[in-house]
Design an enzyme around this catalytic site. Sequence first.
Site, short mmCIF file in Angstrom:
data_model
loop_
_atom_site.label_atom_id
_atom_site.label_comp_id
_atom_site.label_asym_id
_atom_site.label_seq_id
_atom_site.Cartn_x
_atom_site.Cartn_y
_atom_site.Cartn_z
N HIS A 267 51.86 -68.97 12.21
CA HIS A 267 53.01 -69.26 13.07
C HIS A 267 54.27 -69.63 12.29
O HIS A 267 55.37 -69.49 12.81
CB HIS A 267 52.68 -70.36 14.07
CG HIS A 267 51.82 -69.88 15.20
ND1 HIS A 267 50.46 -69.80 15.08
CD2 HIS A 267 52.12 -69.42 16.43
CE1 HIS A 267 49.96 -69.32 16.21
NE2 HIS A 267 50.94 -69.07 17.04
N GLY A 268 54.10 -70.14 11.11
CA GLY A 268 55.31 -70.45 10.37
C GLY A 268 55.06 -71.29 9.13
O GLY A 268 54.00 -71.91 8.98
#
Lengths: 480, 312
Positions: free
Chosen positions: A326-327
């Site tokens: 996701h990041g």
Amino acid sequence: MYFNSLEFFLFLPLVFAIYWLIPKKNVLEKNVVLLLASYVFYGWWDWRFLSLILFSSIVDYNLSQRLGKQNDKKKRKFLLFVSITLNLGLLVFFKYCNFFIDSFAEAFSFFGQSMDPARLDIVLPVGISFYTFQTLSYTIDVYRKKLEPSRNIISFFAFVSFFPQLVAGPIERATNLLPQFKKEKSFNYVESVDGLRQILWGFFKKIVIADNCAQIANRIFDNYDSMPGSMLFVGAVMFAFQIYGDFSGYSDIAIGLSRMFGFNLKKNFAFPYFSRDIAEFWRRWHISLSTWFRDYLYIPLGGSKGGKLRQLRNTFIIFIVSGFWHGPNWTFVAWGGLNALLFLPLLLRDKNRKNLDMVAQKKLFPSVGDMLRILSTFIIVCFAWIFFRAETIADAGIIISKIIDPSFFTLPSFEFTEFFSLFFLIIFIMIEWLNRHKNFALELGDSPYPRWFNWSAYLATLLVIVVFAGDLQEFIYFQF
Amino acid sequence: MRKFLLKISLFISIFSGIYLLFFYLVQEGIRKSDYQDFAQWNEIYSGQINSDVIIMGSSRAWRQVDPQIIDEKLDCNSYNLGIDGYHIPMQLTKYEIYLESNRLPERMIYIVDHFSFDKREDLFNKIQFAPYFNDTILTKRLKSYEGYKWQHYNTPYFQYSGSKEVALAGLTESLGLKDFKSNKFKGFRSKDQSWENDFDVERELNPEGKRAKVKAEVVNEFQLFLEEQKKLGVEVVVVYSPDYIGFQDYIINRDSVMQIYEGITQKLDIDFIDFSTHYLSQEKDYFYNPTHLNSKGAEIFTNELTSMIESE
């Protein structure tokens, strides 16, 4: 180009008209239209992004051709290795490079050595995580001989860049989507109309639910140090609906658009907030990513074979990798790790596949037990979302500690316009609950209502979207 | 396909009808409403102000100069055109719009400060302009800021998107369900609040102070405007309103800004009143922040200012 932009409302009818004007036998021409449209759609953000998607498409097309011709195991492995390295290399460079530099510097400072590292000035190309995973799955499937390599370069390039799902999924498998590019397509009235309904519902989720919940969540999280526990809890709940409305709304729009062009994408969300335990939640949330990790990471690692300990290890690995996907922030890793921990009791008791059906089948209301299970699952999911939303793990810790202090028992306060958001949120939850057995809440199916009623409902939904739009927010998952 | 296109066309036609009706109701409702800032814009566009004295400026005007006191002391009809959050360019546009529907004033009190010669890039409180996109003077100015795009000017209702409370206010006003009351009197509303500590924190963060932006084109626009008013026979007085003494040295180039005002007013032979050293500027009690007087300060300031104008 955003779905919720004026440009897209001009772009879509144009592409739709050209696509269906081409006779159904001219599959190649139809795919060329889709390919060009997808490149315009993606290049609208920044034309330089096109070089990445072109690179990814060229690499995987060529490697898959070689894989198709190659029988030598070692050489096949090498080709797969090259594909994975190049695809993940791009992803790591654009998405995680600065994160690794910063983490390295932090690790040094931990040992008393200060470093002032030079960060790279990199623009994160939208949707890179999505199309990278899509192309990876293609090459892996070709390697596993589950799929014949595509001989048609246009079909393959159109598959990689298919604009409805390019920037935020669902992450499609080549086994499902690629063959659809090779089939003749005739216009299907029912699919197109139902696709439009799904798009309408997606916009409602995004513009009315997600964007309005975002306003409340942002107000609370941006001032978390001065908020009582009750408000921070409300903030977590609002963020839960923001991210659900945002992401599942995008998926609905993507699936609806694809149906208008004669394609069927896989379902990405299945009413996850009606789940009775965390395992059920993960079977209903971001299904295309969960199944991707299951098929390309969990199972190759051994899955549930080889004892409980290995199963636990593999579960933790996929949750942490999924969080990191996701990041580039430790908060996402913590979010993934926390979800794995929440999964743990179910795994240990072999209860992780208990709730496979939808709750309260053929009943209007759930039983008290189910209701309590839904509520408790939702609450723990909200707690995990706090890590996802917070800037740092320390911030998340402060927020949670404030939620569990006595200020939790103070009455939350809302601004006047926020009551509209709450009103529509309640309506939304009711509609979703009543239609939980469908693919999406507005799906017509065997509707018992007269046509004029359905039309009024669509017109009202569209009017509500126009009038009660929240402040326009970017789709959250574009950053992933 | 034909069935699909027919149904889609029918759906779009019905929705367009409802949409345009809704837009019409919102727009008409807001244009006659006393809801928030629309009250003043509607008053201006209605052409019923026709004041003898116009007060110009930013929030330093609408928060600090009370037309009621001026009316009583100067036996005239005054009106405050101060516009929150904007520098000279938008202030002049508001005045230009005022003159579209109202007569030329006899006198103008222009409240200025060290920030006046700047021009912001974005639109502040942009929704206040939404109902009046038919006014080319306004839209020309609005287009020099970031905020509204092509689609907002050319697509019905787009300018209201994201402002549901305004849309509902317009709708309820149109349908006669609610009658809003203006929260300003003749464009003025004071703030009854004691000193906020924000500046003390800011000062600690920036001990070296801050530089006020001065844009040459804004200075030029201001000078040309004053010249024109003078030619038209409007008696202008430029007023540097009080700012708290502890703040004055925070603006590094305050003296040079002041020299610009002095230079322009001297050149055009226009009165310039500077409240920098006035006793009001010495006391925190009169302010709610370093550049804005509270109700108590505003009352004294308007009285003092009126007396000075009266004596000149």
